[in-house]
Scaffold this motif. Structure first.
Motif, PDB file in Angstrom:
ATOM      1  N   LYS A 138      -8.425   5.261  -0.331  1.00 28.83           N
ATOM      2  CA  LYS A 138      -7.239   5.384  -1.199  1.00 28.83           C
ATOM      3  C   LYS A 138      -7.269   4.332  -2.306  1.00 28.83           C
ATOM      4  CE  LYS A 138      -4.243   7.444   2.334  1.00 28.83           C
ATOM      5  NZ  LYS A 138      -3.122   7.244   3.279  1.00 28.83           N
ATOM      6  N   SER A 139      -7.651   3.122  -1.959  1.00 27.17           N
ATOM      7  CA  SER A 139      -7.725   2.051  -2.951  1.00 27.17           C
ATOM      8  C   SER A 139      -8.750   2.388  -4.032  1.00 27.17           C
ATOM      9  CB  SER A 139      -8.102   0.736  -2.252  1.00 27.17           C
ATOM     10  OG  SER A 139      -8.332  -0.277  -3.195  1.00 27.17           O
ATOM     11  N   ALA A 140      -9.924   2.841  -3.589  1.00 24.94           N
ATOM     12  CA  ALA A 140     -10.996   3.193  -4.534  1.00 24.94           C
ATOM     13  C   ALA A 140     -10.561   4.327  -5.450  1.00 24.94           C
ATOM     14  CB  ALA A 140     -12.254   3.582  -3.763  1.00 24.94           C
ATOM     15  N   GLU A 141      -9.965   5.353  -4.863  1.00 26.48           N
ATOM     16  CA  GLU A 141      -9.532   6.517  -5.660  1.00 26.48           C
ATOM     17  C   GLU A 141      -8.371   6.169  -6.588  1.00 26.48           C
ATOM     18  OE1 GLU A 141      -8.887   9.523  -2.721  1.00 26.48           O
ATOM     19  OE2 GLU A 141     -11.043   9.917  -2.458  1.00 26.48           O
ATOM     20  N   ALA A 142      -7.665   5.079  -6.266  1.00 28.14           N
ATOM     21  CA  ALA A 142      -6.573   4.627  -7.140  1.00 28.14           C
ATOM     22  C   ALA A 142      -7.087   3.697  -8.240  1.00 28.14           C
ATOM     23  CB  ALA A 142      -5.508   3.911  -6.315  1.00 28.14           C
ATOM     24  N   GLY A 143      -8.413   3.467  -8.247  1.00 32.66           N
ATOM     25  CA  GLY A 143      -9.019   2.726  -9.342  1.00 32.66           C
ATOM     26  C   GLY A 143      -9.298   1.260  -9.095  1.00 32.66           C
ATOM     27  N   ASP A 144      -9.098   0.768  -7.872  1.00 36.52           N
ATOM     28  CA  ASP A 144      -9.349  -0.643  -7.594  1.00 36.52           C
ATOM     29  C   ASP A 144     -10.850  -0.881  -7.427  1.00 36.52           C
ATOM     30  OD1 ASP A 144      -7.940  -3.316  -6.724  1.00 36.52           O
ATOM     31  OD2 ASP A 144      -9.542  -2.980  -5.266  1.00 36.52           O
ATOM     32  N   ALA A 145     -11.434  -1.697  -8.317  1.00 39.71           N
ATOM     33  CA  ALA A 145     -12.884  -1.915  -8.315  1.00 39.71           C
ATOM     34  C   ALA A 145     -13.366  -2.536  -7.015  1.00 39.71           C
ATOM     35  CB  ALA A 145     -13.285  -2.794  -9.497  1.00 39.71           C
ATOM     36  N   ARG A 146     -12.591  -3.476  -6.477  1.00 40.31           N
ATOM     37  CA  ARG A 146     -12.980  -4.088  -5.204  1.00 40.31           C
ATOM     38  C   ARG A 146     -12.798  -3.109  -4.048  1.00 40.31           C
ATOM     39  NH1 ARG A 146      -9.979  -9.832  -5.599  1.00 40.31           N
ATOM     40  NH2 ARG A 146      -8.564  -8.577  -6.850  1.00 40.31           N
ATOM     41  N   ALA A 205       0.825  -1.204   0.000  1.00 40.09           N
ATOM     42  CA  ALA A 205       0.000   0.000   0.000  1.00 40.09           C
ATOM     43  C   ALA A 205       0.859   1.254   0.000  1.00 40.09           C
ATOM     44  CB  ALA A 205      -0.922  -0.011   1.221  1.00 40.09           C
ATOM     45  N   GLU A 206       1.885   1.262   0.851  1.00 39.14           N
ATOM     46  CA  GLU A 206       2.762   2.442   0.941  1.00 39.14           C
ATOM     47  C   GLU A 206       3.590   2.635  -0.325  1.00 39.14           C
ATOM     48  OE1 GLU A 206       4.823   1.794   4.607  1.00 39.14           O
ATOM     49  OE2 GLU A 206       3.096   2.409   5.837  1.00 39.14           O
ATOM     50  N   MET A 248      -3.582  -1.546  -0.927  1.00 37.16           N
ATOM     51  CA  MET A 248      -4.331  -0.593  -0.097  1.00 37.16           C
ATOM     52  C   MET A 248      -5.637  -1.221   0.382  1.00 37.16           C
ATOM     53  SD  MET A 248      -3.862   2.825  -2.440  1.00 37.16           S
ATOM     54  CE  MET A 248      -2.231   3.396  -2.959  1.00 37.16           C
ATOM     55  N   ARG A 249      -6.349  -1.875  -0.556  1.00 37.97           N
ATOM     56  CA  ARG A 249      -7.626  -2.497  -0.189  1.00 37.97           C
ATOM     57  C   ARG A 249      -7.423  -3.596   0.851  1.00 37.97           C
ATOM     58  NH1 ARG A 249      -9.622  -7.157  -1.968  1.00 37.97           N
ATOM     59  NH2 ARG A 249      -8.344  -7.162  -3.848  1.00 37.97           N
ATOM     60  N   LEU A 250      -6.426  -4.454   0.618  1.00 34.21           N
ATOM     61  CA  LEU A 250      -6.185  -5.567   1.543  1.00 34.21           C
ATOM     62  C   LEU A 250      -5.727  -5.061   2.910  1.00 34.21           C
ATOM     63  CD1 LEU A 250      -4.520  -7.953  -1.042  1.00 34.21           C
ATOM     64  CD2 LEU A 250      -6.728  -8.313   0.083  1.00 34.21           C
ATOM     65  N   LEU A 251      -5.000  -3.965   2.920  1.00 33.04           N
ATOM     66  CA  LEU A 251      -4.600  -3.350   4.192  1.00 33.04           C
ATOM     67  C   LEU A 251      -5.830  -2.815   4.912  1.00 33.04           C
ATOM     68  CD1 LEU A 251      -2.277  -2.506   6.066  1.00 33.04           C
ATOM     69  CD2 LEU A 251      -2.113  -0.373   4.757  1.00 33.04           C
TER      70      LEU A 251
END
Length: 451
Positions: free
Chosen positions: A117-125, A83-84, A91-94
């Motif tokens: 952060k994960s969502a804004e980085a484009g990860d659908a899950r 994630a970092e 990020m999502r798994l964290l």
């Protein structure tokens, strides 16, 4: 095989991404025999060489025990590093680690932040995870509209879980107006994308004709697919199909087998249904001790029906020594968990002083809750309270009304008492034709007139 060879050469030449792709080949058996230990080794090398996605995959190995012993703390550490380093999946798994307290102390604010952060980085899950944070108020103020919006983004980005969650919003009218056609469509898309929960929800659409024409054969097929994909609740629903011949020929042995699989997979309702098989000898030899044990497991897993069935075991000594106090306690838990029949049984405990001090007002109150929750026996008992002035002021009109509701809901004793009201003009104008009609309905439903 060609791809595997080039990934191997790339990995051996020191490229971190090549190492990670080689690990994926070993994990999935792509171009080479599946080898989880080799997958783990190459993910290790990839992560140590700085590949952010490789770090996430290494964390997943520790989560699942893929090629290495499970280690939640190690999983957390690699997700954090991933994630970092900017990887959206890491990020999502964290975020999930913080949400569930896996490998690190539970921290809802951190769960929300990493989900965002994960969502804004484009990860659908990650978008789906962020939606769940808004839906449940995890680390952020509850906001059903925001939940809906993130589920929509996740679904439109192709995530099968996001599709199920979006369908659920349309089904329950959360964050958006209820829309049967929309929730059918999203459950269908999710099911076709391989999501076991989506398959189960699609099966329910077909079973009840929600958003699509009723089709029990299709319901059965989707429950079967969901069950075979590992959904424990779908296994229980598949068992019900076999028990009652919904979309398939009745088969008590198959019903028992699917209830057993559901129960062993941890589904609380499946445990209760398995207990019923043992109680009545459906698909298996009668065994009251086994029935009691599965009811107990179901109840302890939080199923309201299981709690009620466990209470009945204690009341009547089914598979366990009679114990009215324990019966009362489990009826109370069942009632408080929303079981309408459990509410009526709890009311009966208060009316008769079984396992608790007699309290007619409490009895009437629980009968009322049961009746208002739709239980025909609760309606009957509430009617009797009004007829006799038990815990409530005597009121023949109210007694008639509740007998009528009980009768219309199918209770044969309710039908018989409604017939008496018409015959004697209690709470309603005397009507011999209606009295005969309801008496005949009661007899057809199995009621026997006392000699």
């Amino acid at each position: 095989k060609q791809a595997f060879e080039w990934y191997r050469k790339s990995a051996e030449a020191g490229y971190a991404r090549g190492m990670r792709l080689l690990g994926e080949c070993y994990e999935e058996g792509l171009g080479v025999e599946k080898d989880e230990a080799q997958a783990y080794e190459w993910y290790c090398k990839s992560a140590e060489a700085g590949d952010a996605y490789g770090m996430a995959l290494l964390g997943w190995c520790y989560t699942e025990g893929t090629g290495v012993e499970k280690d939640e703390a190690q999983a957390y550490e690699w997700y954090r590093k991933s994630a970092e380093a900017g990887n959206a999946e890491g990020m999502r798994l964290l975020g999930l680690c913080y949400a569930e307290g896996t490998g690190v102390g539970k921290d809802e604010k951190q769960a929300f932040e990493w989900g965002r952060k994960s969502a804004e980085a484009g990860d659908a899950r990650g978008m789906a995870l962020l939606g769940q944070c808004y839906a449940n108020g995890t680390g952020v103020e509850k906001d059903e509209k925001q939940a809906f919006e993130w589920y929509r983004k996740s679904a439109e980005a192709g995530d099968a879980r996001g599709m199920v969650l979006l369908g659920s919003c349309y089904a329950e009218g959360k964050g958006v107006e209820q829309d049967e056609a929309q929730f059918y469509e999203w459950f269908r898309k999710s099911a076709e994308a391989g999501d076991a929960r989506g398959m189960r929800r699609l099966g329910s659409c077909y079973e009840y004709g929600t958003g699509v024409g009723k089709d029990e054969a299709q319901a059965f097929e989707w429950y079967r697919k969901s069950a075979e994909a590992g959904d424990a609740y779908a296994m229980a629903l598949l068992g019900l199909c076999y028990e009652y011949g919904t979309g398939v020929e009745e088969d008590e042995v198959q019903a028992f087998e699917w209830y057993r699989k559901s129960a062993e997979a941890g589904d609380a309702r499946g445990m209760a249904l398995l207990g019923l098989c043992y109680k009545y000898g459906k698909g298996v030899g009668k065994d009251e001790v086994q029935a009691f044990e599965w009811y107990r497991k179901s109840a302890e897993a939080g199923d309201a029906t299981g709690m009620r069935l466990l209470g009945l075991c204690y009341e009547y000594g089914t598979g366990v020594e009679e114990d009215e106090v324990q019966a009362y306690e489990w009826y109370r838990k069942s009632a408080e968990a929303g079981d309408a029949y459990g509410m009526a049984l709890l009311g009966e405990c208060y009316e008769e002083g079984k396992g608790v001090a007699k309290d007619e007002a409490q009895a009437a109150e629980w009968y009322r809750k049961s009746a208002e929750a739709g239980d025909e026996w609760g309606m009957l008992l509430l009617g009797q309270c009004y007829a006799n002035g038990t815990g409530v002021g005597k009121d023949e009109v109210q007694a008639f009304e509740w007998y009528r509701k009980s009768a219309e809901a199918g209770d044969e004793d309710g039908m018989a008492l409604l017939s008496q009201c018409y015959e004697q003009g209690k709470g309603v104008e005397q009507d011999e034709a209606q009295a005969q009609y309801w008496k005949q309905k009661a007899i057809e439903a199995g009621w026997e007139e006392e000699a």
